[in-house]
Enzyme design. Structure first.
Site, short mmCIF file in Angstrom:
data_model
loop_
_atom_site.label_atom_id
_atom_site.label_comp_id
_atom_site.label_asym_id
_atom_site.label_seq_id
_atom_site.Cartn_x
_atom_site.Cartn_y
_atom_site.Cartn_z
CE LYS A 39 0.91 -7.79 -5.13
NZ LYS A 39 0.51 -6.76 -4.15
CG ASN A 40 3.94 -6.51 -2.61
OD1 ASN A 40 3.11 -6.05 -3.41
ND2 ASN A 40 3.60 -7.30 -1.62
NE ARG B 242 -3.70 -0.18 1.94
CZ ARG B 242 -3.88 0.80 2.80
NH1 ARG B 242 -5.08 1.29 2.98
NH2 ARG B 242 -2.87 1.29 3.48
CB CYS C 85 -8.25 -3.02 1.18
SG CYS C 85 -6.95 -3.77 2.14
NE ARG D 188 -3.04 -2.98 3.53
CZ ARG D 188 -2.72 -3.41 2.32
NH1 ARG D 188 -3.66 -3.87 1.53
NH2 ARG D 188 -1.48 -3.38 1.90
N PRO D 189 -4.36 1.83 7.94
CG PRO D 189 -3.94 2.38 10.17
CD PRO D 189 -4.32 1.24 9.27
CG ASP E 80 -1.31 5.82 11.70
OD1 ASP E 80 -1.30 4.91 10.85
OD2 ASP E 80 -1.15 5.60 12.91
CG ASP F 192 1.63 -10.53 1.46
OD1 ASP F 192 0.63 -10.13 2.09
OD2 ASP F 192 2.45 -9.76 0.92
CB VAL G 222 0.79 -8.52 9.58
CG1 VAL G 222 1.04 -7.28 8.73
CG2 VAL G 222 2.12 -9.11 10.05
NE ARG H 100 -5.34 -5.47 -6.89
CZ ARG H 100 -5.68 -4.71 -5.88
NH1 ARG H 100 -6.88 -4.83 -5.37
NH2 ARG H 100 -4.85 -3.82 -5.37
N1 EPU Z 1 -0.02 0.29 9.61
C1 EPU Z 1 -0.48 1.31 10.42
N2 EPU Z 1 -0.18 2.60 10.07
C2 EPU Z 1 0.55 2.92 8.98
C3 EPU Z 1 1.01 1.88 8.15
C4 EPU Z 1 0.72 0.58 8.48
O1 EPU Z 1 -1.15 1.06 11.42
O2 EPU Z 1 0.78 4.12 8.72
C5 EPU Z 1 -0.31 -1.10 9.95
C6 EPU Z 1 -1.16 -1.83 8.92
O3 EPU Z 1 -2.53 -1.59 9.11
C7 EPU Z 1 -0.77 -3.27 9.16
C8 EPU Z 1 0.73 -3.17 9.52
O4 EPU Z 1 0.91 -1.82 9.94
O5 EPU Z 1 -1.48 -3.79 10.23
C9 EPU Z 1 1.70 -3.48 8.41
O6 EPU Z 1 1.32 -2.80 7.23
P1 EPU Z 1 2.37 -2.33 6.12
O7 EPU Z 1 2.36 -0.85 6.04
O8 EPU Z 1 3.68 -3.02 6.38
O9 EPU Z 1 1.72 -2.93 4.81
P2 EPU Z 1 1.65 -2.24 3.38
O10 EPU Z 1 2.88 -1.50 3.10
O11 EPU Z 1 0.34 -1.55 3.23
C10 EPU Z 1 2.79 -4.25 2.14
C11 EPU Z 1 2.43 -5.17 1.00
C12 EPU Z 1 1.35 -6.12 1.44
C13 EPU Z 1 1.87 -6.92 2.63
C14 EPU Z 1 2.31 -5.97 3.76
C15 EPU Z 1 2.93 -6.67 4.95
C16 EPU Z 1 2.89 -3.79 -0.92
C17 EPU Z 1 2.38 -3.05 -2.10
N3 EPU Z 1 1.98 -4.37 -0.13
O12 EPU Z 1 1.59 -3.54 2.46
O13 EPU Z 1 1.09 -6.99 0.35
O14 EPU Z 1 0.87 -7.77 3.12
O15 EPU Z 1 3.27 -5.03 3.24
O16 EPU Z 1 4.02 -7.43 4.56
O17 EPU Z 1 4.09 -3.88 -0.71
C18 EPU Z 1 -0.15 -8.48 -0.97
O18 EPU Z 1 0.80 -8.48 -1.79
O19 EPU Z 1 -1.09 -9.31 -1.03
C19 EPU Z 1 -0.16 -7.50 0.11
C20 EPU Z 1 -1.25 -7.18 0.79
#
Ligand code: EPU
Length: 437
Positions: A31-32, A101, A125, A130-131, A133, A314, A336, A407
């Site tokens: 999925k990811n 997201r 969520c 999950r910002p 920024d 995950d 995380v 999902r």
């Molecule tokens: N974060 C920030 N600022 C940003 C981006 C991220 O503070 O601009 C923080 C997040 O709040 C979090 C950490 O950085 O604490 C890591 O977040 P990341 O951006 O890596 O997560 P994501 O890209 O939103 C993807 C997966 C998630 C998975 C995470 C971590 C997808 C679509 N989603 O999310 O998958 O948990 O990486 O490996 O790829 C799931 O499949 O159940 C799922 C939540």
């Protein structure tokens, strides 16, 4: 395109515990990976075909989003063809971004291709705030003008510039968004402290297959040359879903059973397989298969979630669930997503002995036997974890939150049934039979 599971709102998962799982199950496409790759298809100068695409609600939602911008998406079994050449709009609808997201990942490719994108901020969520920024700061450094109006991000750039960008946080989504944006930048963008998840590597490989020039010279560093025309020559196959595969491995181990997860990538699952070994599970990886030997009572362990190659967040709810019946005291630290323990109170209602201290769960499985109960799952991995709890428990467990499960897990109920689980969908108001009788 409709959800193959039909209406999910009024249904719940009923699991009767006590059976040992055995046999074989095949992993679906990730999925990811599918979500960013579908977004990346916006960058191509012609149609793009992806294979090994899982039929999931999130995948259908991202297709709906691209269609709302004018693209054409067509499924043929596990293969998906996207024609981005008919895209006429660059404003993502709030309804779709709110639902998922990962929709925010259209920002980078739209900006690279059209010089303009309007994408609502996704907000929080069930697993945390999950910002985004880091996505926006990096795009700003590359010359994008970013404005916020009524909760919508307006990003514009006549021409993005290749720059040196350092991510303050290792973020999967930020790395993916910025790599895609860098496709439209002048010169070379050097990204440092990138996420190294296999799904990020899959995006890089997919873009290379379209003709992109992306170098991976060192650890956590990517060098992306912008401005090249991207066109597909042959279909691209998405990597196996390591989280789905890991969920099934944990489900089999939880019941003491033995079985094989086929069509997975063992190299992506080392953090989990090492933990399983520590817990006393006999295990063999061969080619694309991982086989577990039947096990007795498992042993407690320590788990800390971390960006890849660390233990994946995950799989945290699933492994914590398995540890509720492991001999001794386990400590599971979530580093995380701060809110990824929403399922703990539900496990306690089934008899688990858990104390939460800040971002750690202290789990004593000594002498514990879970008992079935009606429980709620608040997010995708939480529902998967509660299903595992149901398999381990005595009697019936009713899990609400099936809508979250579809999902991210393709044919979950059928795959579990294939392993011998007593599992089916029932009305969400189903009354449990007496679990103590
Ligand atoms: N974060 C920030 N600022 C940003 C981006 C991220 O503070 O601009 C923080 C997040 O709040 C979090 C950490 O950085 O604490 C890591 O977040 P990341 O951006 O890596 O997560 P994501 O890209 O939103 C993807 C997966 C998630 C998975 C995470 C971590 C997808 C679509 N989603 O999310 O998958 O948990 O990486 O490996 O790829 C799931 O499949 O159940 C799922 C939540």
């Amino acid at each position: 395109m409709s959800n193959p599971e039909g209406n999910t709102e009024n249904r719940a998962i009923l699991v009767t515990g006590g059976r040992q799982l055995s046999g074989e199950v095949a992993a679906s496409g990730a999925k990811n990976s599918a979500l960013p790759l579908i977004c990346a298809s916006v960058l191509a100068d012609g149609p793009v075909t992806l294979t090994n695409v899982p039929r999931l609600d999130d995948v259908l939602s991202i297709c709906e989003l691209l269609e709302s911008l004018g693209a054409k998406c067509a499924f043929d079994g596990g293969s998906l063809t996207i024609d981005p050449t008919s895209i006429t709009r660059q404003d993502a609808p709030y309804e779709l971004v709110r639902r998922m997201r990962a929709s925010f990942l259209v920002l980078g490719p739209l900006l690279a291709k059209f010089g303009h994108a309007e994408v609502p901020l996704p907000g929080g969520c069930n697993i945390g705030p999950r910002p985004v920024d880091e996505h926006l700061r990096a795009l700003g450094e590359m010359g994008a003008e970013i404005e916020f109006k009524k909760g919508v991000v307006y990003a514009g750039a006549k021409k993005l510039r290749g720059e040196q960008v350092y991510f303050n946080i290792t973020s999967v989504g930020a790395t993916e968004n910025v790599v895609m944006a860098a496709m439209g930048a002048e010169g070379v963008t050097v990204l440092e402290n990138c996420a190294e998840e296999p799904e990020v590597a899959d995006l890089v490989n997919f873009l290379r297959s379209l003709g992109a020039d992306i170098k991976t010279p060192g650890s956590k560093r990517l060098e992306v040359r912008g401005g090249l025309a991207l066109k597909q020559r042959e279909p691209y196959s998405i990597i196996p879903d390591r989280i789905e595969a890991g969920t099934f491995l944990l489900a089999v181990a939880a019941t003491g059973g033995g079985g094989t997860v086929k069509r997975c990538e063992p190299a992506h699952l080392t953090a989990l397989t090492e933990k399983l070994r520590e817990m006393g599970v006999g295990l063999r990886a061969e080619g694309n298969d991982i086989t577990l030997a039947p096990n007795g009572r498992l042993k407690a362990t320590k788990v800390r979630t971390q960006p890849y190659p660390g233990f994946p967040t995950d799989l945290q709810p699933q492994i914590t669930t398995v540890l509720t019946m492991a001999q001794g005291v386990s400590v599971v630290t979530e580093s995380v997503f701060e809110q990824r323990f929403s399922y703990l109170p539900e496990l306690k209602r089934m008899g688990a002995n858990i104390i939460q201290q800040d971002n750690a769960a202290i789990v004593d499985g000594t002498g514990v036997r879970l008992t079935g109960a009606p429980v709620d799952g608040y997010d995708l991995r939480g529902v998967a974890a509660m299903t595992i709890a149901g398999l381990m428990a005595q009697g019936e467990t009713l899990i609400r939150g099936f809508g979250h499960l579809v999902r991210g897990y393709e044919d979950f109920i059928a795959k579990m049934e294939g392993l011998g689980a007593d599992i089916r969908l029932v009305d969400k108001d189903y009354e449990l039979k007496n679990n103590h009788g």
